[in-house]
Design a protein around this motif. Structure first.
Motif, PDB file in Angstrom:
ATOM      1  N   PHE A  89      14.829 -15.616  -9.801  1.00 14.55           N
ATOM      2  CA  PHE A  89      13.505 -15.490 -10.394  1.00 14.55           C
ATOM      3  C   PHE A  89      12.726 -14.363  -9.730  1.00 14.55           C
ATOM      4  N   LYS A  90      11.877 -13.702 -10.515  1.00 19.37           N
ATOM      5  CA  LYS A  90      10.964 -12.692  -9.993  1.00 19.37           C
ATOM      6  C   LYS A  90       9.538 -13.154 -10.280  1.00 19.37           C
ATOM      7  N   PHE A  91       8.614 -12.773  -9.398  1.00 21.35           N
ATOM      8  CA  PHE A  91       7.255 -13.293  -9.454  1.00 21.35           C
ATOM      9  C   PHE A  91       6.243 -12.142  -9.431  1.00 21.35           C
ATOM     10  N   ARG A  92       5.114 -12.372 -10.091  1.00 20.37           N
ATOM     11  CA  ARG A  92       4.036 -11.392 -10.087  1.00 20.37           C
ATOM     12  C   ARG A  92       2.694 -12.130 -10.092  1.00 20.37           C
ATOM     13  N   GLY A  93       1.742 -11.610  -9.316  1.00 20.10           N
ATOM     14  CA  GLY A  93       0.402 -12.143  -9.324  1.00 20.10           C
ATOM     15  C   GLY A  93      -0.591 -11.130  -9.849  1.00 20.10           C
ATOM     16  N   GLN A  94      -1.521 -11.575 -10.702  1.00 20.09           N
ATOM     17  CA  GLN A  94      -2.598 -10.732 -11.202  1.00 20.09           C
ATOM     18  C   GLN A  94      -3.904 -11.485 -11.008  1.00 20.09           C
ATOM     19  N   SER A  95      -4.905 -10.808 -10.463  1.00 20.49           N
ATOM     20  CA  SER A  95      -6.138 -11.491 -10.067  1.00 20.49           C
ATOM     21  C   SER A  95      -7.047 -11.832 -11.237  1.00 20.49           C
ATOM     22  N   ASP A  96      -6.731 -11.326 -12.430  1.00 24.07           N
ATOM     23  CA  ASP A  96      -7.475 -11.662 -13.647  1.00 24.07           C
ATOM     24  C   ASP A  96      -6.466 -12.162 -14.679  1.00 24.07           C
TER      25      ASP A  96
ATOM     26  N   HIS B  97      10.607 -11.024  -5.269  1.00 20.10           N
ATOM     27  CA  HIS B  97      11.364 -12.278  -5.326  1.00 20.10           C
ATOM     28  C   HIS B  97      10.839 -13.296  -4.304  1.00 20.10           C
ATOM     29  N   VAL B  98       9.669 -13.000  -3.704  1.00 19.39           N
ATOM     30  CA  VAL B  98       9.030 -13.944  -2.785  1.00 19.39           C
ATOM     31  C   VAL B  98       7.764 -14.480  -3.460  1.00 19.39           C
ATOM     32  N   PRO B  99       7.732 -15.725  -3.875  1.00 20.63           N
ATOM     33  CA  PRO B  99       6.594 -16.238  -4.652  1.00 20.63           C
ATOM     34  C   PRO B  99       5.270 -16.203  -3.913  1.00 20.63           C
ATOM     35  N   THR B 100       5.284 -16.372  -2.577  1.00 18.23           N
ATOM     36  CA  THR B 100       4.020 -16.350  -1.842  1.00 18.23           C
ATOM     37  C   THR B 100       3.384 -14.959  -1.869  1.00 18.23           C
TER      38      THR B 100
ATOM     39  N   PHE C 124      -0.361 -14.241  -3.376  1.00 24.58           N
ATOM     40  CA  PHE C 124      -1.400 -13.493  -2.667  1.00 24.58           C
ATOM     41  C   PHE C 124      -2.128 -12.549  -3.614  1.00 24.58           C
ATOM     42  N   PHE C 125      -1.390 -11.809  -4.422  1.00 25.59           N
ATOM     43  CA  PHE C 125      -2.023 -10.858  -5.328  1.00 25.59           C
ATOM     44  C   PHE C 125      -2.761 -11.557  -6.471  1.00 25.59           C
ATOM     45  N   ALA C 126      -2.371 -12.771  -6.780  1.00 25.36           N
ATOM     46  CA  ALA C 126      -3.089 -13.539  -7.802  1.00 25.36           C
ATOM     47  C   ALA C 126      -4.440 -14.018  -7.306  1.00 25.36           C
ATOM     48  N   ALA C 127      -4.590 -14.154  -5.976  1.00 23.91           N
ATOM     49  CA  ALA C 127      -5.794 -14.779  -5.424  1.00 23.91           C
ATOM     50  C   ALA C 127      -6.655 -13.859  -4.572  1.00 23.91           C
ATOM     51  N   SER C 128      -6.187 -12.656  -4.228  1.00 19.86           N
ATOM     52  CA  SER C 128      -6.863 -11.843  -3.212  1.00 19.86           C
ATOM     53  C   SER C 128      -8.068 -11.072  -3.734  1.00 19.86           C
TER      54      SER C 128
ATOM     55  N   GLY D  56       1.565 -15.991   7.248  1.00 22.07           N
ATOM     56  CA  GLY D  56       1.957 -14.607   7.516  1.00 22.07           C
ATOM     57  C   GLY D  56       1.945 -13.695   6.308  1.00 22.07           C
ATOM     58  N   ILE D  57       1.329 -14.145   5.212  1.00 25.29           N
ATOM     59  CA  ILE D  57       1.201 -13.316   4.020  1.00 25.29           C
ATOM     60  C   ILE D  57      -0.242 -12.836   3.939  1.00 25.29           C
ATOM     61  N   ASN D  58      -0.454 -11.563   4.272  1.00 21.59           N
ATOM     62  CA  ASN D  58      -1.800 -10.992   4.272  1.00 21.59           C
ATOM     63  C   ASN D  58      -1.703  -9.477   4.107  1.00 21.59           C
ATOM     64  N   TYR D  59      -2.845  -8.820   3.999  1.00 23.13           N
ATOM     65  CA  TYR D  59      -2.849  -7.367   3.815  1.00 23.13           C
ATOM     66  C   TYR D  59      -2.120  -6.660   4.948  1.00 23.13           C
ATOM     67  N   LEU D  60      -2.284  -7.153   6.160  1.00 26.41           N
ATOM     68  CA  LEU D  60      -1.710  -6.488   7.317  1.00 26.41           C
ATOM     69  C   LEU D  60      -0.187  -6.422   7.249  1.00 26.41           C
ATOM     70  N   ASN D  61       0.440  -7.495   6.772  1.00 31.96           N
ATOM     71  CA  ASN D  61       1.899  -7.536   6.694  1.00 31.96           C
ATOM     72  C   ASN D  61       2.433  -6.927   5.405  1.00 31.96           C
ATOM     73  N   LEU D  62       1.693  -7.031   4.318  1.00 29.36           N
ATOM     74  CA  LEU D  62       2.165  -6.496   3.037  1.00 29.36           C
ATOM     75  C   LEU D  62       1.955  -4.995   2.927  1.00 29.36           C
ATOM     76  N   PHE D  63       0.950  -4.488   3.648  1.00 27.30           N
ATOM     77  CA  PHE D  63       0.674  -3.051   3.662  1.00 27.30           C
ATOM     78  C   PHE D  63       0.734  -2.586   5.117  1.00 27.30           C
ATOM     79  N   PRO D  64       1.953  -2.307   5.634  1.00 25.47           N
ATOM     80  CA  PRO D  64       2.120  -2.042   7.069  1.00 25.47           C
ATOM     81  C   PRO D  64       1.681  -0.628   7.463  1.00 25.47           C
ATOM     82  N   ASP D  65       0.384  -0.373   7.323  1.00 24.18           N
ATOM     83  CA  ASP D  65      -0.174   0.926   7.667  1.00 24.18           C
ATOM     84  C   ASP D  65      -1.656   0.736   7.950  1.00 24.18           C
ATOM     85  N   LEU D  66      -2.379   1.834   8.168  1.00 20.52           N
ATOM     86  CA  LEU D  66      -3.794   1.733   8.498  1.00 20.52           C
ATOM     87  C   LEU D  66      -4.611   1.137   7.356  1.00 20.52           C
ATOM     88  N   GLU D  67      -4.206   1.413   6.118  1.00 20.17           N
ATOM     89  CA  GLU D  67      -4.915   0.831   4.985  1.00 20.17           C
ATOM     90  C   GLU D  67      -4.820  -0.689   5.018  1.00 20.17           C
TER      91      GLU D  67
END
Length: 235
Positions: A25-32, A94-97, A101-105, A196-207
């Motif tokens: 299965f593949k997963f996608r989150g949309q905040s709207d 393929h990671v539902p969490t 995150f993107f559905a709720a952030s 451990g699912i947050n902006y810091l880990n999903l976007f491993p850079d200064l942004e």
């Protein structure tokens, strides 16, 4: 496409447990929840110039920023997608969490959507030009061309033309849409941060670092105050 609405964190845990022992299965989150499953290059405001033209303009300038030579166009499109360029790729994981995150952030005042997609086939990208695909929507399993692709366990659907939505008319497989109520979003993001699912880990850079600390400040009233303010770097 089946549609389900969840109403509690317990229902989310029950939902995720169904996919714990499968990687098909593949997963996608949309905040709207009202948004269609359409890539950025096909959305209003980004569809005035062909995405192929935009990509090749990006490609000839991006070479000075890349870490290696001889990227394929598939790899470059993945990098372009994850650095904000409008492309015909739509992000999945393929990671539902990660999708949750993107559905709720973002868009805290709107219901989000969490999609579960079981594609029947994927493209053999080594044998075809990404801008010359006859199937309207098909899954693509990329190489880890960037840290963001790797950390988000990224996959993509490829849409031809880009304004083609993934829906009942273009679907080759099964698709479920789960509505995430707006009133659960804050609690979901704090739960995921603990996992451990947050902006810091999903976007491993200064942004990602800046977004993570911005989120912490915006939600300051939510946190337990039984800690020293100098310990902010631990969050």
């Amino acid at each position: 496409m089946n549609e389900i609405r969840i109403n509690s964190l317990n229902e989310i845990h029950d939902l995720l447990s169904k996919y714990r022992k499968s990687n098909i299965f593949k997963f996608r989150g949309q905040s709207d929840s009202s948004w269609d499953l359409v890539p950025k290059a096909g959305r209003k405001g980004f569809d005035k110039v062909p995405d192929k033209v935009i990509f090749y303009q990006w490609k000839r300038r991006a070479i000075s920023f890349l870490n290696k030579e001889n990227y394929s166009d598939w790899e470059l499109l993945a990098v372009a997608q994850h650095t904000g360029l409008p492309t015909r790729f739509l992000d999945w994981t393929h990671v539902p969490t990660v999708a949750l995150f993107f559905a709720a952030s973002e868009n805290q005042d709107k219901d989000g959507a969490f999609f579960v997609f079981k594609p029947n086939k994927s493209i053999l990208h080594e044998k075809i030009d990404p801008f010359n695909i006859e199937i309207p929507v098909i899954m693509h399993h990329p190489s880890a061309a960037s840290d963001r692709v790797a950390n988000q366990y990224g996959h993509f659907t490829v849409h031809n033309p880009p304004e083609t939505p993934l829906n009942n008319n273009t679907l080759d497989g099964s698709l479920i849409k789960i509505i995430i109520p707006s009133n659960l979003k804050v609690e979901i993001i704090h739960m995921l941060n603990q996992y451990g699912i947050n902006y810091l880990n999903l976007f491993p850079d200064l942004e990602g670092l800046s977004k993570h600390l911005t989120w912490f400040i915006e939600n300051y009233e939510y946190w337990d105050k039984n800690f020293d303010e100098n310990e902010i770097e631990d969050y």
